[in-house]
Design a protein around this motif. Structure first.
Motif, short mmCIF file in Angstrom:
data_model
loop_
_atom_site.label_atom_id
_atom_site.label_comp_id
_atom_site.label_asym_id
_atom_site.label_seq_id
_atom_site.Cartn_x
_atom_site.Cartn_y
_atom_site.Cartn_z
N ALA A 1 0.83 -1.21 0.00
CA ALA A 1 0.00 0.00 0.00
C ALA A 1 0.87 1.26 0.00
O ALA A 1 0.59 2.23 -0.72
CB ALA A 1 -0.94 -0.01 1.19
N VAL A 2 1.93 1.27 0.80
CA VAL A 2 2.82 2.45 0.86
C VAL A 2 3.52 2.62 -0.50
O VAL A 2 3.64 3.74 -1.02
CB VAL A 2 3.85 2.30 2.01
CG1 VAL A 2 4.95 3.33 1.91
CG2 VAL A 2 3.13 2.40 3.34
N ILE A 3 3.97 1.55 -1.09
CA ILE A 3 4.64 1.62 -2.40
C ILE A 3 3.64 2.13 -3.45
O ILE A 3 3.99 2.98 -4.28
CB ILE A 3 5.22 0.26 -2.80
CG1 ILE A 3 6.41 -0.08 -1.91
CG2 ILE A 3 5.63 0.23 -4.27
CD1 ILE A 3 6.95 -1.47 -2.09
N ALA A 4 2.41 1.67 -3.37
CA ALA A 4 1.38 2.12 -4.35
C ALA A 4 1.10 3.62 -4.17
O ALA A 4 0.84 4.34 -5.15
CB ALA A 4 0.12 1.32 -4.19
N LEU A 5 1.13 4.10 -2.94
CA LEU A 5 0.88 5.53 -2.70
C LEU A 5 2.06 6.39 -3.15
O LEU A 5 1.85 7.51 -3.62
CB LEU A 5 0.60 5.77 -1.21
CG LEU A 5 -0.75 5.33 -0.67
CD1 LEU A 5 -0.80 5.51 0.83
CD2 LEU A 5 -1.86 6.13 -1.34
N LEU A 6 3.27 5.90 -3.01
CA LEU A 6 4.44 6.70 -3.33
C LEU A 6 4.79 6.65 -4.82
O LEU A 6 5.46 7.56 -5.31
CB LEU A 6 5.64 6.20 -2.50
CG LEU A 6 5.53 6.41 -1.00
CD1 LEU A 6 6.75 5.84 -0.31
CD2 LEU A 6 5.35 7.87 -0.66
#
Length: 88
Positions: free
Chosen positions: A81-86
């Motif tokens: 999720a963090v990678i998808a947001l960044l």
């Protein structure tokens, strides 16, 4: 007034004494048999409880990876999720 008659006492014949001793001995034999049965049942219960304890220990030992797998899955989901947001 007349004084009370002296106590004549109680006579128990040898046959009556023998019958009473025999009755008590028979009762004791029955109690010993029941006690032996109770002790035998208690041994069986101890064995059953020990068997159940060992089964529970094996089941508990096999369950420890489940929470760990859940935590790792949650962390992996968070990282994704963090990678998808960044990512633009």
């Amino acid at each position: 007034m007349t004084s009370p008659a002296p106590d004549a006492g109680v006579y128990i014949s040898p046959a009556q004494t023998h019958a009473e001793v025999r009755r008590i001995a028979d009762g004791q034999i029955r109690m010993e048999a029941k006690l032996d049965a109770i002790l035998g049942d208690q041994r069986e219960h101890r064995e059953t409880i020990a068997d159940h304890e060992s089964r529970l220990r094996r089941l508990e030992a096999g369950r420890w990876p489940l929470p760990t797998i859940g935590v790792l899955g949650g962390l992996a989901g968070t990282v994704v999720a963090v990678i998808a947001l960044l990512r633009p």
